[in-house]
Design a protein around this motif. Structure first.
Motif, PDB file in Angstrom:
ATOM      1  N   LEU A 116      71.557  26.799  35.244  1.00 28.26           N
ATOM      2  CA  LEU A 116      72.029  27.615  36.101  1.00 28.26           C
ATOM      3  C   LEU A 116      71.900  27.148  37.584  1.00 28.26           C
ATOM      4  O   LEU A 116      70.725  26.791  37.903  1.00 28.26           O
ATOM      5  N   LYS A 117      72.955  27.357  38.302  1.00 27.49           N
ATOM      6  CA  LYS A 117      72.605  26.973  39.932  1.00 27.49           C
ATOM      7  C   LYS A 117      72.115  28.250  40.607  1.00 27.49           C
ATOM      8  O   LYS A 117      71.789  29.106  40.188  1.00 27.49           O
ATOM      9  N   LYS A 118      71.802  28.167  41.779  1.00 31.58           N
ATOM     10  CA  LYS A 118      71.123  28.978  42.627  1.00 31.58           C
ATOM     11  C   LYS A 118      72.035  30.288  42.862  1.00 31.58           C
ATOM     12  O   LYS A 118      71.542  31.588  42.835  1.00 31.58           O
ATOM     13  N   VAL A 119      73.526  30.157  42.897  1.00 34.97           N
ATOM     14  CA  VAL A 119      74.165  31.446  42.721  1.00 34.97           C
ATOM     15  C   VAL A 119      74.205  32.070  41.716  1.00 34.97           C
ATOM     16  O   VAL A 119      74.243  33.239  41.689  1.00 34.97           O
ATOM     17  N   ASN A 120      74.114  31.146  40.459  1.00 35.18           N
ATOM     18  CA  ASN A 120      73.851  32.172  38.980  1.00 35.18           C
ATOM     19  C   ASN A 120      72.578  32.750  39.165  1.00 35.18           C
ATOM     20  O   ASN A 120      72.697  33.967  38.637  1.00 35.18           O
ATOM     21  N   TRP A 121      71.560  32.390  39.777  1.00 35.80           N
ATOM     22  CA  TRP A 121      70.335  33.115  39.626  1.00 35.80           C
ATOM     23  C   TRP A 121      70.352  34.324  40.614  1.00 35.80           C
ATOM     24  O   TRP A 121      69.762  35.345  40.162  1.00 35.80           O
ATOM     25  N   ILE A 122      71.375  34.250  41.927  1.00 37.31           N
ATOM     26  CA  ILE A 122      71.205  35.355  42.524  1.00 37.31           C
ATOM     27  C   ILE A 122      72.015  36.527  42.020  1.00 37.31           C
ATOM     28  O   ILE A 122      71.808  37.735  42.091  1.00 37.31           O
ATOM     29  N   ILE A 123      73.272  36.308  41.389  1.00 37.59           N
ATOM     30  CA  ILE A 123      73.833  36.975  40.740  1.00 37.59           C
ATOM     31  C   ILE A 123      73.173  37.765  39.562  1.00 37.59           C
ATOM     32  O   ILE A 123      73.144  39.073  39.334  1.00 37.59           O
ATOM     33  N   LEU A 151      77.702  42.239  34.828  1.00 36.21           N
ATOM     34  CA  LEU A 151      77.513  41.438  35.799  1.00 36.21           C
ATOM     35  C   LEU A 151      76.434  40.203  35.435  1.00 36.21           C
ATOM     36  O   LEU A 151      76.471  39.152  36.058  1.00 36.21           O
ATOM     37  N   MET A 152      75.603  40.748  34.643  1.00 41.23           N
ATOM     38  CA  MET A 152      74.764  39.511  33.962  1.00 41.23           C
ATOM     39  C   MET A 152      75.540  38.518  33.402  1.00 41.23           C
ATOM     40  O   MET A 152      75.247  37.241  33.432  1.00 41.23           O
ATOM     41  N   VAL A 153      76.362  38.951  32.500  1.00 38.33           N
ATOM     42  CA  VAL A 153      77.138  37.783  31.665  1.00 38.33           C
ATOM     43  C   VAL A 153      77.989  37.067  32.844  1.00 38.33           C
ATOM     44  O   VAL A 153      78.098  35.877  32.519  1.00 38.33           O
ATOM     45  N   VAL A 154      78.553  37.833  33.982  1.00 35.22           N
ATOM     46  CA  VAL A 154      79.341  36.991  34.791  1.00 35.22           C
ATOM     47  C   VAL A 154      78.360  36.125  35.579  1.00 35.22           C
ATOM     48  O   VAL A 154      78.765  34.896  35.895  1.00 35.22           O
ATOM     49  N   GLY A 155      77.112  36.360  35.787  1.00 34.23           N
ATOM     50  CA  GLY A 155      76.105  35.557  36.616  1.00 34.23           C
ATOM     51  C   GLY A 155      76.073  34.253  35.557  1.00 34.23           C
ATOM     52  O   GLY A 155      75.677  33.151  36.100  1.00 34.23           O
ATOM     53  N   ILE A 156      75.881  34.272  34.390  1.00 35.72           N
ATOM     54  CA  ILE A 156      75.607  33.296  33.455  1.00 35.72           C
ATOM     55  C   ILE A 156      76.612  32.324  33.145  1.00 35.72           C
ATOM     56  O   ILE A 156      76.345  31.344  33.308  1.00 35.72           O
ATOM     57  N   SER A 213      80.022  26.492  38.279  1.00 35.11           N
ATOM     58  CA  SER A 213      79.359  25.881  39.480  1.00 35.11           C
ATOM     59  C   SER A 213      80.281  24.750  39.799  1.00 35.11           C
ATOM     60  O   SER A 213      80.352  24.003  39.028  1.00 35.11           O
ATOM     61  N   LYS A 214      80.426  24.448  41.191  1.00 34.78           N
ATOM     62  CA  LYS A 214      81.052  23.015  41.509  1.00 34.78           C
ATOM     63  C   LYS A 214      80.193  21.896  41.235  1.00 34.78           C
ATOM     64  O   LYS A 214      78.960  21.913  41.963  1.00 34.78           O
TER      65      LYS A 214
END
Length: 84
Positions: free
Chosen positions: A8-15, A65-70, A74-75
């Motif tokens: 997971l990237k930084k954006v995923n962890w923030i979400i 939102l957790m599912v969306v975050g996972i 990521s580019k």
């Protein structure tokens, strides 16, 4: 540990972090207020709209939102090169 090996990237962890905060807020909304105990007797507030409708909806939004975050894509360098 290399950044390439992280799933997971930084954006995923923030979400995911925002989702956890929303889920906790939903459980807090369900928990606060008077409860029914043998000593206090019946409290009709356990059937309030906040506990029955609002708080569960907030929790479900947090879980979605957790599912969306996972699953949030990521580019990668390959994706960026394909766009150029």
């Amino acid at each position: 540990m290399s950044q390439k090996n992280v799933a997971l990237k930084k954006v995923n962890w923030i979400i995911c972090g925002i989702a956890v905060i929303i889920i906790i807020a939903g459980f807090i909304l369900m928990a606060i207020g008077p409860s029914t105990t043998a000593e206090a007797g019946f409290q009709p507030d356990i059937f309030s709209a906040r506990r029955i409708k609002v708080a569960p909806v907030i929790c479900v939004i947090g879980f979605v939102l957790m599912v969306v975050g996972i699953l949030y894509p990521s580019k990668t360098k390959k994706d960026q090169q394909a766009e150029d």
